[in-house]
Design a protein around this motif. Structure first.
Motif, short mmCIF file in Angstrom:
data_model
loop_
_atom_site.label_atom_id
_atom_site.label_comp_id
_atom_site.label_asym_id
_atom_site.label_seq_id
_atom_site.Cartn_x
_atom_site.Cartn_y
_atom_site.Cartn_z
N ASP A 221 41.97 46.11 7.61
CA ASP A 221 42.75 46.37 8.82
C ASP A 221 42.02 47.41 9.66
OD1 ASP A 221 44.70 47.55 10.65
OD2 ASP A 221 46.21 46.42 9.54
N ASN A 222 41.55 47.01 10.82
CA ASN A 222 40.74 47.89 11.66
C ASN A 222 41.50 49.14 12.09
OD1 ASN A 222 38.28 48.45 13.07
ND2 ASN A 222 39.33 47.92 14.98
N GLY A 223 42.80 48.98 12.38
CA GLY A 223 43.60 50.12 12.80
C GLY A 223 43.76 51.14 11.68
N LEU A 224 44.05 50.67 10.47
CA LEU A 224 44.18 51.58 9.34
C LEU A 224 42.84 52.26 9.02
CD1 LEU A 224 46.51 49.66 6.85
CD2 LEU A 224 47.00 51.79 8.06
N LEU A 225 41.75 51.52 9.13
CA LEU A 225 40.43 52.12 8.89
C LEU A 225 40.19 53.29 9.84
CD1 LEU A 225 37.77 49.34 8.21
CD2 LEU A 225 38.41 51.25 6.73
N ARG A 226 40.59 53.14 11.08
CA ARG A 226 40.41 54.22 12.05
C ARG A 226 41.28 55.42 11.70
NH1 ARG A 226 39.71 51.08 17.89
NH2 ARG A 226 38.49 49.35 17.05
N LEU A 227 42.50 55.15 11.25
CA LEU A 227 43.36 56.25 10.83
C LEU A 227 42.80 56.95 9.60
CD1 LEU A 227 46.86 54.60 11.37
CD2 LEU A 227 45.96 56.59 12.59
N PHE A 228 42.17 56.20 8.70
CA PHE A 228 41.56 56.82 7.52
C PHE A 228 40.37 57.70 7.93
CE2 PHE A 228 42.95 52.81 5.00
CZ PHE A 228 44.25 53.29 4.95
N PHE A 229 39.59 57.24 8.89
CA PHE A 229 38.48 58.09 9.36
C PHE A 229 39.01 59.36 10.02
CE2 PHE A 229 35.69 59.61 12.73
CZ PHE A 229 34.54 59.87 11.99
N ILE A 230 40.08 59.23 10.76
CA ILE A 230 40.69 60.41 11.39
C ILE A 230 41.16 61.39 10.32
CG2 ILE A 230 42.72 61.18 12.71
CD1 ILE A 230 42.30 58.64 14.45
N ALA A 231 41.73 60.87 9.23
CA ALA A 231 42.14 61.74 8.12
C ALA A 231 40.94 62.52 7.58
CB ALA A 231 42.77 60.91 7.01
N PHE A 232 39.80 61.81 7.40
CA PHE A 232 38.58 62.47 6.93
C PHE A 232 38.13 63.56 7.91
CE2 PHE A 232 33.99 62.93 6.77
CZ PHE A 232 33.72 63.03 5.41
N ALA A 233 38.16 63.23 9.19
CA ALA A 233 37.72 64.18 10.21
C ALA A 233 38.63 65.41 10.27
CB ALA A 233 37.67 63.49 11.57
N VAL A 290 49.50 62.06 21.22
CA VAL A 290 49.70 63.25 20.38
C VAL A 290 48.52 63.44 19.45
CG1 VAL A 290 51.15 64.24 18.57
CG2 VAL A 290 52.21 63.13 20.54
N LEU A 291 48.03 62.34 18.87
CA LEU A 291 46.88 62.40 17.97
C LEU A 291 45.64 62.90 18.72
CD1 LEU A 291 46.10 61.77 15.07
CD2 LEU A 291 45.72 59.40 15.73
N ALA A 292 45.41 62.36 19.91
CA ALA A 292 44.24 62.76 20.70
C ALA A 292 44.34 64.22 21.14
CB ALA A 292 44.10 61.85 21.91
N MET A 293 45.54 64.64 21.55
CA MET A 293 45.71 66.04 21.97
C MET A 293 45.47 67.00 20.81
SD MET A 293 48.83 66.16 24.74
CE MET A 293 50.03 65.39 23.65
N GLY A 294 45.93 66.61 19.61
CA GLY A 294 45.71 67.46 18.45
C GLY A 294 44.23 67.63 18.13
N LEU A 295 43.47 66.55 18.17
CA LEU A 295 42.03 66.62 17.90
C LEU A 295 41.28 67.38 19.00
CD1 LEU A 295 41.71 63.03 16.51
CD2 LEU A 295 40.79 65.04 15.34
N ALA A 296 41.71 67.21 20.24
CA ALA A 296 41.08 67.96 21.34
C ALA A 296 41.33 69.46 21.18
CB ALA A 296 41.62 67.46 22.68
N GLY A 390 37.20 60.44 19.55
CA GLY A 390 36.82 59.14 20.11
C GLY A 390 37.53 57.99 19.43
N VAL A 391 37.64 58.07 18.10
CA VAL A 391 38.34 57.02 17.34
C VAL A 391 39.82 57.01 17.69
CG1 VAL A 391 39.00 56.29 15.02
CG2 VAL A 391 36.65 56.99 15.48
N ALA A 392 40.43 58.19 17.82
CA ALA A 392 41.85 58.27 18.16
C ALA A 392 42.13 57.62 19.52
CB ALA A 392 42.31 59.73 18.16
N LEU A 393 41.25 57.84 20.47
CA LEU A 393 41.45 57.26 21.81
C LEU A 393 41.29 55.74 21.80
CD1 LEU A 393 39.54 59.92 23.96
CD2 LEU A 393 42.02 59.51 23.90
N SER A 394 40.60 55.21 20.78
CA SER A 394 40.40 53.75 20.71
C SER A 394 41.58 53.04 20.03
CB SER A 394 39.11 53.44 19.93
OG SER A 394 39.28 53.71 18.55
N LEU A 395 42.49 53.78 19.41
CA LEU A 395 43.61 53.17 18.71
C LEU A 395 44.63 52.60 19.69
CD1 LEU A 395 44.27 55.69 15.79
CD2 LEU A 395 43.99 53.22 15.52
N ARG A 396 45.23 51.49 19.29
CA ARG A 396 46.30 50.88 20.07
C ARG A 396 47.47 50.59 19.14
NH1 ARG A 396 43.48 52.54 23.27
NH2 ARG A 396 42.64 51.64 25.18
#
Length: 398
Positions: A221-233, A290-296, A390-396
């Motif tokens: 699942d591409n969306g979950l993979l992105r969330l997993f990378f965000i967790a790592f970051a 919210v996710l993008a603002m937190g990372l920024a 960047g990954v967070a901004l790509s999520l839909r």
């Protein structure tokens, strides 16, 4: 004969919701105070055991790495056994191991106790996330997850702050022993308060092949993979900066004592606030903003710590903490909703990446600090944070 109405989940304001929220707050508090209580002690370990910064960081990095693997496996084990029993046993075992770490007289024994403590703690985070996703009403899910994350924030703050002050006026051994005793008290409260699961159905006889198939399906699942990378970051940036800021602040030109340096961790109060209001923010603006603002906010906070003035370093750490807990609450809640019926497996994957970030980048940061000092640490974590943004901004939305 009256037809039985299916249980729709605990609603905010009900007695069982309050009991569950307090119990999970205690679990998050104990887990993260035990995990991070050594972080302000890393310079002390380096001094007493004649270690380089990267070597001293093993007291936390190995615990985090063991926790990553244990959380991953606990997500599978938790499908077959009662969630309350697994979490309670984990809290008790981890607290006892922290007492052993405080009594260790040689570095390998201390590291071994901390490694086993990471294994023991693995029975809490993934199972707690799955419990919340299953037992809370969908309308109150994000708020409940925010309260649990607030408990982890409070535990992280108290674990770091209390050990710093115990070391200032006593010793690091007393500090670790005190945190172990507090962990046992929190485990008792958790066991008495947590309501039994009403929507959990134990899945007996599920072999490794079943779990492997579910994990593999989720990893497609591409969306979950992105969330997993965000967790790592998220965890890479947060833990690495906090690991080595102590080495910087106890040396000139700052020369802070253990008590003053540990006061930096009071910035965690902002994490308690931000994680608890994340639910309201996501309702108003959606998860992705919210996710993008937190990372920024984390990226800006990390850059502020490059300053040579405490008047900018402390606000930078404060902003980093605000951003981290907001983003973590949003991302972890999103994983549970995205995964559907596979909440337990998805939570274990999320936390695997999350704690691998602490274990891998937390140790690598020591090498960057040794070669390029604080700017090297900020360059490493800033690059990872920018990638996560960047990954967070790509999520839909799914």
């Amino acid at each position: 004969m009256t037809e039985r109405v299916p249980f729709a989940g605990m609603r905010r304001g009900s007695p069982e919701y309050r009991r569950a929220s307090l119990a999970l707050f205690l679990a998050g508090n104990a887990t993260f105070s035990l995990l991070y209580c050594v972080q302000p002690l890393l310079p002390e370990f380096a001094r007493e055991f004649a270690l380089a910064p990267a070597g001293a960081s093993l007291a936390l990095s190995l615990t985090s790495g063991a926790l990553a693997v244990a959380v991953f496996l606990a997500g599978a084990i938790g499908q077959a056994m009662p969630r309350r029993s697994l979490m309670l046993g984990s809290l008790i075992a981890a607290s006892l191991l922290n007492l052993l770490a405080g009594a260790a007289t040689h570095w390998p024994w201390l590291v071994a106790a901390r490694l086993l403590e990471g294994v023991a703690l693995g029975g809490v985070p993934a199972v707690a996330m799955a419990y919340i996703a299953e037992e809370m009403h969908p309308a109150d899910l994000v708020k409940a997850m925010g309260l649990y994350v607030a408990g982890t924030a409070f535990g992280g703050m108290m674990g770091r702050f209390a050990t710093g002050w115990f070391t200032q006026f006593g010793s690091w051994r007393i500090a670790l022993g005190a945190m172990g005793a507090l962990g046992l008290a929190a485990a008792l409260g958790f066991g008495l308060l947590l309501p039994p699961s009403r929507r959990f159905v134990p899945q007996q006889g599920l072999g490794w092949a079943h779990h492997r198939a579910v994990w593999w399906r989720l990893m497609q699942d591409n969306g979950l993979l992105r969330l997993f990378f965000i967790a790592f970051a998220l965890m890479s940036v947060f833990v690495t900066l906090f690991n080595y800021v102590g080495f910087r602040l106890v040396r000139p030109p700052f020369s802070l004592g253990h008590g003053a340096m540990s006061a930096i961790f009071l910035t965690y109060i902002s994490g308690i606030f931000s994680s608890s209001v994340t639910g309201h923010m996501t309702e108003a603006w959606g998860r992705r903003p919210v996710l993008a603002m937190g990372l920024a906010a984390m990226l800006i906070g990390a850059l502020l710590t490059l300053s040579g003035a405490l008047g900018l370093i402390v606000p930078g750490i404060l902003l980093l903490t605000l951003g981290f807990f907001s983003a973590h609450a949003a991302a972890s809640g999103w994983v549970g909703q995205w995964a559907g019926a596979d909440k337990g497996h998805a939570a274990s994957l999320y936390l695997l990446f999350y704690y691998l970030g602490a274990g891998i980048t937390g140790t690598a940061g020591g090498w960057f600090y040794q070669h390029w000092q604080w700017p090297g640490v900020v360059a490493l974590t800033g690059g990872i944070c920018a990638a996560g943004l960047g990954v967070a901004l790509s999520l839909r939305p799914r």
